[in-house]
Design a protein around this motif. Structure first.
Motif, PDB file in Angstrom:
ATOM      1  N   SER A   3     -35.362 -23.204  -5.591  1.00 42.06           N
ATOM      2  CA  SER A   3     -35.240 -22.838  -6.801  1.00 42.06           C
ATOM      3  C   SER A   3     -34.709 -21.273  -7.029  1.00 42.06           C
ATOM      4  O   SER A   3     -35.101 -20.477  -6.673  1.00 42.06           O
ATOM      5  N   ASN A   4     -33.759 -21.772  -8.401  1.00 42.83           N
ATOM      6  CA  ASN A   4     -33.496 -20.586  -8.982  1.00 42.83           C
ATOM      7  C   ASN A   4     -34.747 -19.709  -8.395  1.00 42.83           C
ATOM      8  O   ASN A   4     -34.848 -18.100  -8.894  1.00 42.83           O
ATOM      9  N   THR A   5     -35.586 -19.771  -9.897  1.00 48.49           N
ATOM     10  CA  THR A   5     -36.849 -18.778  -9.851  1.00 48.49           C
ATOM     11  C   THR A   5     -37.162 -18.096  -9.249  1.00 48.49           C
ATOM     12  O   THR A   5     -37.741 -17.103  -8.609  1.00 48.49           O
ATOM     13  N   CYS A   6     -37.117 -19.325  -7.739  1.00 49.55           N
ATOM     14  CA  CYS A   6     -37.563 -18.564  -6.451  1.00 49.55           C
ATOM     15  C   CYS A   6     -36.526 -17.107  -6.143  1.00 49.55           C
ATOM     16  O   CYS A   6     -37.569 -16.668  -5.716  1.00 49.55           O
ATOM     17  N   LYS A   7     -35.523 -18.182  -6.537  1.00 46.12           N
ATOM     18  CA  LYS A   7     -35.038 -16.566  -5.604  1.00 46.12           C
ATOM     19  C   LYS A   7     -35.005 -15.923  -6.079  1.00 46.12           C
ATOM     20  O   LYS A   7     -35.019 -14.540  -5.926  1.00 46.12           O
ATOM     21  N   THR A   8     -35.028 -15.354  -8.106  1.00 46.74           N
ATOM     22  CA  THR A   8     -35.077 -14.482  -8.726  1.00 46.74           C
ATOM     23  C   THR A   8     -36.699 -13.728  -8.350  1.00 46.74           C
ATOM     24  O   THR A   8     -36.413 -12.820  -8.329  1.00 46.74           O
ATOM     25  N   ALA A   9     -37.671 -14.681  -7.622  1.00 47.69           N
ATOM     26  CA  ALA A   9     -39.076 -13.913  -7.906  1.00 47.69           C
ATOM     27  C   ALA A   9     -38.942 -12.854  -5.803  1.00 47.69           C
ATOM     28  O   ALA A   9     -39.077 -12.155  -6.719  1.00 47.69           O
ATOM     29  N   LEU A  10     -37.809 -14.313  -5.043  1.00 46.67           N
ATOM     30  CA  LEU A  10     -37.505 -12.891  -4.264  1.00 46.67           C
ATOM     31  C   LEU A  10     -36.918 -11.139  -4.220  1.00 46.67           C
ATOM     32  O   LEU A  10     -37.476 -10.371  -3.698  1.00 46.67           O
ATOM     33  N   LYS A  11     -35.448 -11.627  -5.339  1.00 50.51           N
ATOM     34  CA  LYS A  11     -35.172 -10.443  -5.162  1.00 50.51           C
ATOM     35  C   LYS A  11     -36.114  -9.520  -6.498  1.00 50.51           C
ATOM     36  O   LYS A  11     -36.120  -8.340  -6.421  1.00 50.51           O
ATOM     37  N   ILE A  83     -43.669 -19.661  -5.649  1.00 46.04           N
ATOM     38  CA  ILE A  83     -43.470 -20.228  -6.182  1.00 46.04           C
ATOM     39  C   ILE A  83     -42.931 -21.711  -6.846  1.00 46.04           C
ATOM     40  O   ILE A  83     -42.768 -21.905  -7.554  1.00 46.04           O
ATOM     41  N   ASP A  84     -42.666 -22.131  -5.327  1.00 45.19           N
ATOM     42  CA  ASP A  84     -41.976 -23.339  -5.412  1.00 45.19           C
ATOM     43  C   ASP A  84     -43.137 -23.942  -4.836  1.00 45.19           C
ATOM     44  O   ASP A  84     -42.739 -25.147  -4.052  1.00 45.19           O
TER      45      ASP A  84
END
Length: 143
Positions: A3-11, A83-84
């Motif tokens: 998810s976009n939220t997960c990508k943001t969390a990784l960053k 997150i996901d």
């Protein structure tokens, strides 16, 4: 797959990892501005990461979010799972609910192979592994 939220969390976690050496605690606004994301979304996501022990937070005037040396050693799959969910690398590439080896979608076998490779990378790579290329200027978190 993520998810976009997960990508943001990784960053966000990698960004916090780049601040480890300085001991700097980072506020929501600074993280959101750096990532180009809304403060509300980043705040909720960071609290989820704190709840799962992936990062820490400290309240007060000198507070903010930070990561410990021990947390730098976590595999990045822990972020994805927080997150996901734990089934992030289990879904069908076409989004079918009944896709399986015995009832495959048209891309099942190729997608499963790619999905398994990604899951292995996320299990093998630690937060610290992703921090180093950013700190050395050979990888970026934006753009």
């Amino acid at each position: 797959m993520l998810s976009n939220t997960c990508k943001t969390a990784l960053k966000a976690v990698i960004f916090l990892a780049t601040k480890f050496e300085s001991g700097h605690k980072t506020g929501i606004r600074e993280i959101a501005d750096y990532l180009g994301a809304s403060e509300h979304t980043v705040g909720k996501m960071l609290q989820t990461l704190v709840k799962h022990g992936i990062i820490n937070s400290f309240k007060g005037p000198t507070g903010g979010f930070y990561i410990s040396e021990q947390q730098l050693q976590q595999p990045i799959i822990t972020i994805v799972e927080a997150i996901d969910g734990k089934n992030s690398f289990r879904g069908c590439g076409l989004g079918l609910t009944r896709c399986s080896a015995t009832h495959p979608c048209p891309i099942h076998h190729e997608y499963k192979e790619a999905r398994d490779i990604l899951e292995r990378i996320f299990n093998d790579k630690k937060i610290i592994d992703l921090r180093e290329p950013v700190n050395n200027g050979v990888a970026y978190l934006f753009g």
